[in-house]
Design a protein around this motif. Sequence first.
Motif, PDB file in Angstrom:
ATOM      1  N   GLU A  80      -2.049 -46.825 -41.646  1.00 25.81           N
ATOM      2  CA  GLU A  80      -1.012 -46.233 -40.805  1.00 25.81           C
ATOM      3  C   GLU A  80       0.156 -47.196 -40.662  1.00 25.81           C
ATOM      4  O   GLU A  80      -0.043 -48.424 -40.632  1.00 25.81           O
ATOM      5  CB  GLU A  80      -1.566 -45.885 -39.423  1.00 25.81           C
ATOM      6  CG  GLU A  80      -2.576 -44.754 -39.433  1.00 25.81           C
ATOM      7  CD  GLU A  80      -3.023 -44.365 -38.039  1.00 25.81           C
ATOM      8  OE1 GLU A  80      -3.281 -43.163 -37.816  1.00 25.81           O
ATOM      9  OE2 GLU A  80      -3.115 -45.245 -37.164  1.00 25.81           O
ATOM     10  N   TRP A  93       3.038 -42.767 -39.443  1.00 25.38           N
ATOM     11  CA  TRP A  93       2.688 -42.259 -40.767  1.00 25.38           C
ATOM     12  C   TRP A  93       1.255 -42.647 -41.089  1.00 25.38           C
ATOM     13  O   TRP A  93       0.796 -43.715 -40.712  1.00 25.38           O
ATOM     14  CB  TRP A  93       3.616 -42.829 -41.839  1.00 25.38           C
ATOM     15  CG  TRP A  93       5.079 -42.661 -41.555  1.00 25.38           C
ATOM     16  CD1 TRP A  93       5.856 -43.430 -40.742  1.00 25.38           C
ATOM     17  CD2 TRP A  93       5.949 -41.665 -42.099  1.00 25.38           C
ATOM     18  NE1 TRP A  93       7.149 -42.988 -40.738  1.00 25.38           N
ATOM     19  CE2 TRP A  93       7.249 -41.904 -41.553  1.00 25.38           C
ATOM     20  CE3 TRP A  93       5.770 -40.607 -42.989  1.00 25.38           C
ATOM     21  CZ2 TRP A  93       8.337 -41.114 -41.889  1.00 25.38           C
ATOM     22  CZ3 TRP A  93       6.866 -39.823 -43.314  1.00 25.38           C
ATOM     23  CH2 TRP A  93       8.131 -40.076 -42.770  1.00 25.38           C
ATOM     24  N   ARG A  94       0.548 -41.769 -41.826  1.00 23.29           N
ATOM     25  CA  ARG A  94      -0.825 -42.066 -42.216  1.00 23.29           C
ATOM     26  C   ARG A  94      -1.029 -41.738 -43.698  1.00 23.29           C
ATOM     27  O   ARG A  94      -0.496 -40.749 -44.209  1.00 23.29           O
ATOM     28  CB  ARG A  94      -1.823 -41.271 -41.379  1.00 23.29           C
ATOM     29  CG  ARG A  94      -3.296 -41.551 -41.750  1.00 23.29           C
ATOM     30  CD  ARG A  94      -4.244 -40.633 -41.028  1.00 23.29           C
ATOM     31  NE  ARG A  94      -4.161 -40.836 -39.593  1.00 23.29           N
ATOM     32  CZ  ARG A  94      -4.618 -39.957 -38.693  1.00 23.29           C
ATOM     33  NH1 ARG A  94      -5.132 -38.820 -39.097  1.00 23.29           N
ATOM     34  NH2 ARG A  94      -4.525 -40.227 -37.415  1.00 23.29           N
ATOM     35  N   SER A  96      -3.451 -40.508 -46.608  1.00 20.46           N
ATOM     36  CA  SER A  96      -4.626 -39.653 -46.761  1.00 20.46           C
ATOM     37  C   SER A  96      -5.600 -40.270 -47.752  1.00 20.46           C
ATOM     38  O   SER A  96      -5.332 -41.308 -48.365  1.00 20.46           O
ATOM     39  CB  SER A  96      -4.201 -38.264 -47.244  1.00 20.46           C
ATOM     40  OG  SER A  96      -3.689 -38.339 -48.579  1.00 20.46           O
ATOM     41  N   SER A 102       1.958 -39.116 -44.877  1.00 22.85           N
ATOM     42  CA  SER A 102       2.605 -38.022 -44.159  1.00 22.85           C
ATOM     43  C   SER A 102       2.780 -38.425 -42.707  1.00 22.85           C
ATOM     44  O   SER A 102       2.039 -39.265 -42.177  1.00 22.85           O
ATOM     45  CB  SER A 102       1.778 -36.734 -44.257  1.00 22.85           C
ATOM     46  OG  SER A 102       0.493 -36.930 -43.690  1.00 22.85           O
ATOM     47  N   ILE A 104       2.331 -38.038 -38.909  1.00 23.11           N
ATOM     48  CA  ILE A 104       1.331 -37.379 -38.072  1.00 23.11           C
ATOM     49  C   ILE A 104       1.783 -37.273 -36.617  1.00 23.11           C
ATOM     50  O   ILE A 104       1.205 -36.512 -35.849  1.00 23.11           O
ATOM     51  CB  ILE A 104      -0.019 -38.112 -38.142  1.00 23.11           C
ATOM     52  CG1 ILE A 104       0.114 -39.540 -37.604  1.00 23.11           C
ATOM     53  CG2 ILE A 104      -0.559 -38.105 -39.556  1.00 23.11           C
ATOM     54  CD1 ILE A 104      -1.219 -40.221 -37.392  1.00 23.11           C
ATOM     55  N   ALA A 105       2.795 -38.052 -36.230  1.00 21.09           N
ATOM     56  CA  ALA A 105       3.273 -37.993 -34.847  1.00 21.09           C
ATOM     57  C   ALA A 105       4.697 -38.511 -34.775  1.00 21.09           C
ATOM     58  O   ALA A 105       5.075 -39.432 -35.509  1.00 21.09           O
ATOM     59  CB  ALA A 105       2.369 -38.808 -33.915  1.00 21.09           C
ATOM     60  N   TYR A 130     -11.058 -42.649 -35.019  1.00 24.72           N
ATOM     61  CA  TYR A 130      -9.944 -43.529 -34.699  1.00 24.72           C
ATOM     62  C   TYR A 130     -10.133 -44.114 -33.304  1.00 24.72           C
ATOM     63  O   TYR A 130     -10.393 -43.374 -32.349  1.00 24.72           O
ATOM     64  CB  TYR A 130      -8.626 -42.769 -34.776  1.00 24.72           C
ATOM     65  CG  TYR A 130      -8.245 -42.391 -36.173  1.00 24.72           C
ATOM     66  CD1 TYR A 130      -7.611 -43.317 -36.995  1.00 24.72           C
ATOM     67  CD2 TYR A 130      -8.537 -41.139 -36.680  1.00 24.72           C
ATOM     68  CE1 TYR A 130      -7.268 -42.986 -38.301  1.00 24.72           C
ATOM     69  CE2 TYR A 130      -8.201 -40.805 -37.977  1.00 24.72           C
ATOM     70  CZ  TYR A 130      -7.568 -41.727 -38.780  1.00 24.72           C
ATOM     71  OH  TYR A 130      -7.232 -41.402 -40.065  1.00 24.72           O
ATOM     72  N   ARG A 149      -2.665 -43.633 -27.954  1.00 26.44           N
ATOM     73  CA  ARG A 149      -3.421 -42.545 -28.582  1.00 26.44           C
ATOM     74  C   ARG A 149      -4.905 -42.829 -28.370  1.00 26.44           C
ATOM     75  O   ARG A 149      -5.410 -43.855 -28.834  1.00 26.44           O
ATOM     76  CB  ARG A 149      -3.124 -42.439 -30.074  1.00 26.44           C
ATOM     77  CG  ARG A 149      -3.942 -41.355 -30.783  1.00 26.44           C
ATOM     78  CD  ARG A 149      -3.692 -41.342 -32.271  1.00 26.44           C
ATOM     79  NE  ARG A 149      -4.121 -42.582 -32.899  1.00 26.44           N
ATOM     80  CZ  ARG A 149      -3.865 -42.914 -34.166  1.00 26.44           C
ATOM     81  NH1 ARG A 149      -3.153 -42.097 -34.910  1.00 26.44           N
ATOM     82  NH2 ARG A 149      -4.290 -44.058 -34.660  1.00 26.44           N
ATOM     83  N   GLU A 154      -4.835 -36.866 -31.842  1.00 29.83           N
ATOM     84  CA  GLU A 154      -3.722 -37.247 -32.712  1.00 29.83           C
ATOM     85  C   GLU A 154      -2.428 -37.413 -31.923  1.00 29.83           C
ATOM     86  O   GLU A 154      -1.414 -37.812 -32.475  1.00 29.83           O
ATOM     87  CB  GLU A 154      -3.514 -36.186 -33.800  1.00 29.83           C
ATOM     88  CG  GLU A 154      -4.677 -36.040 -34.760  1.00 29.83           C
ATOM     89  CD  GLU A 154      -4.839 -37.250 -35.659  1.00 29.83           C
ATOM     90  OE1 GLU A 154      -3.940 -38.104 -35.684  1.00 29.83           O
ATOM     91  OE2 GLU A 154      -5.871 -37.347 -36.339  1.00 29.83           O
ATOM     92  N   GLU A 155      -2.453 -37.093 -30.637  1.00 31.24           N
ATOM     93  CA  GLU A 155      -1.245 -37.120 -29.824  1.00 31.24           C
ATOM     94  C   GLU A 155      -1.076 -38.467 -29.136  1.00 31.24           C
ATOM     95  O   GLU A 155      -2.032 -39.065 -28.666  1.00 31.24           O
ATOM     96  CB  GLU A 155      -1.294 -36.001 -28.778  1.00 31.24           C
ATOM     97  CG  GLU A 155      -1.293 -34.600 -29.370  1.00 31.24           C
ATOM     98  CD  GLU A 155      -1.279 -33.534 -28.285  1.00 31.24           C
ATOM     99  OE1 GLU A 155      -1.265 -33.915 -27.088  1.00 31.24           O
ATOM    100  OE2 GLU A 155      -1.257 -32.344 -28.628  1.00 31.24           O
TER     101      GLU A 155
END
Length: 527
Positions: A80, A93-94, A96, A102, A104-105, A130, A149, A154-155
Amino acid sequence: MNSETRCTSSYISCSCNATPHSAHWGNNDLICFASGSSIALYQPKFPPADGRLLVTLNGHQGRVNCIRWVTRQDGGSENELLSGATDKTAVVWRRSTLGQFSAIATLVGHSGPINAVDGLYTRQFDGCSYPRTIVVTASADSTVRIWERKQGTEEFTCLHILLMGNGFALAISITLLPNTTVPLIACGCDDNRVTLYVENEQHQIVKVQTLTGHEDWVRGLEFALSDSGSIFLASCAQDHFIRLWRISPRRGDDVLIVPKAVSELQEEEDIRVKERLFAVIDNDEEKSTFAVTIEAILSGHEGWIYGVHWQPAVYTDGKRHQPMCLISASMDKTAVLWRPDLESGIWLDEVRVGEVGGNTLGFYGCQFSPSGHSFLAHGYQGAFHLWHKSQKTNFWEPGPTVGGHFDEVQDIDWDPEGGEFLVSVSLDETTRLHAPWVRAGLETNWHEIARPQVHGYGVTCLAMTGRYRFVSGADEKVLRAFRAPKNFVENLTRISTVDTKHVLERMVSVGGVCEYRRHVMNIGGVV
C-alpha cells in the motif's frame, strides 16, 4: 469474427515533481514518485542492468506533492502507498495479487494542499487480515489530520485534528514507541521546532514534547529504531544543519535521576545531557517513560537541507539490524552519507556526491535502497541521480536512471524513416530524443539519450524533416531548423544499433558534419 487488439506500455518518460517528499524507495525495491498529477512506479536495477518505469497511477486532480509507502514492521514488501496533492485530498493505493495498483480510499477533509503524508500499521501483519492502520496528513490549511482504518474495514475515519495556529507543518513522520503499540508522531513546522505527539489511553493525540534548536524551517524528519532499543529521529532544516534526537525508554531509578550542573559534579562523575521526559500508557495499562536527548548536530551542507533518510533495517535469519547510516540532500547540489566513527562515536560525512557547476538548483530529497548499496537524489528539474556502491572498488559510482520532461509536453514526432527513435518538445524549454539502449545479453529499455535543443523559451511544436533533421518552434514565434552532427549519428549507432552507414558515408563525402547546422526563420522567411 471480432478481433481484439491489446496495447501494452513499452516506455514511459516522466520526471519527479519539485517537492521535498515526492519520492520514496520501498522495501519492495520499487520507487514511487510524483510526476505532475500522476504517480509513477520505477524499478531500478544494479549495473550493468538498467531500470525502467513500470506504470503510472492516476487519481488526483492536481499536482501530487507527497508520496509514501506504508511500511511494514517486519521489513516485508509493501503493498500500500499514500499520496497527497494540491487537490486537497490524500489517496490510499493498494497492489492486488495480480500486481496491479488501484485506489481503495480517498481522504477528504483538508481545505488546503496536502504537503506531507506518512502511515504505519500498529501491529504485525498476520497474512489474513489488515491490522489497524494510521495515516497522518499535513496541509497548508494549518492542520495535521490523523486518520484511522480499523481491522476488517476499508474506510478511513478522521481520528484527530492537530491545529498549527498561524503556521503549518512542513514535514511529518510516524513510528511506534519501543515495546508498545503507541504511535509517536513528529511534526516539523515553520516555527523552527519539532513537536512530538502520542496517542493516550483515551485514543486522543496529545503533545508531549517540543524540540528546539533549529534556526529555520524544518523540512525533513525520519525515525529509525536502533539495535539498543532507542529511537533516533533525524531532522533537517533550512539552517543548513541536521539534528539527531535520541528517544530512550527509562525504567525504575533511571527516571528519578536529575542531571547535575557542571559545577556540582565530582571528579569521577560524567556530564549528563539534559533530558526531556514523557510518559505513555499502553493498551495493557502499563506506564512507560521515555527520555528525549540531543544525540548529535551534523554540519557540512552549505545550503537548505530538504531531505534526510536512514538506511533501512536489515533482516538476517529473523534478526533485525539497524545500520547507523544517514543520507541527506541539500540545495547546495550535494548528497552526503553520514556515519558515526567507530572509535569516537562522532558522526562524520563519509561520502559526498552531487553536481558541479551548471545553472540548476540543488536536491529536494534522497532515498536509500533496501539493501543500502544504492541511493538516489532528485532535483529541482525533476531529474533522478542514482549511485551504486561498487563491489570491486568499494566506491560509490553513478548509474543510469530514468527521466523525462519536467513541464508539459507540447509535441512529439517519430523518426520518419524507420520509427526507431522519438523526439519530443516541452514547455521546460528542451527538445529530447528517446531511443532504445541495446546491449548484448541484457534487456533492451528505452531511455532519453540526447537533448538536441536547450532553449530559452518553452518549445511548442516540432516536425521531423528527415531522419537527422527537425524544425522546432517556440513561444518567441521563431522556427529553428537543426541537423545532427556526425558525432551524434555515430553515438546513436553504438547505443541503439540504428543503421547509419549510408548516412556516415554521405557525411564524409560532403566534408563531414561536425556541428549542428541551424537556420533561424521568422514567420516571413529566413533571418
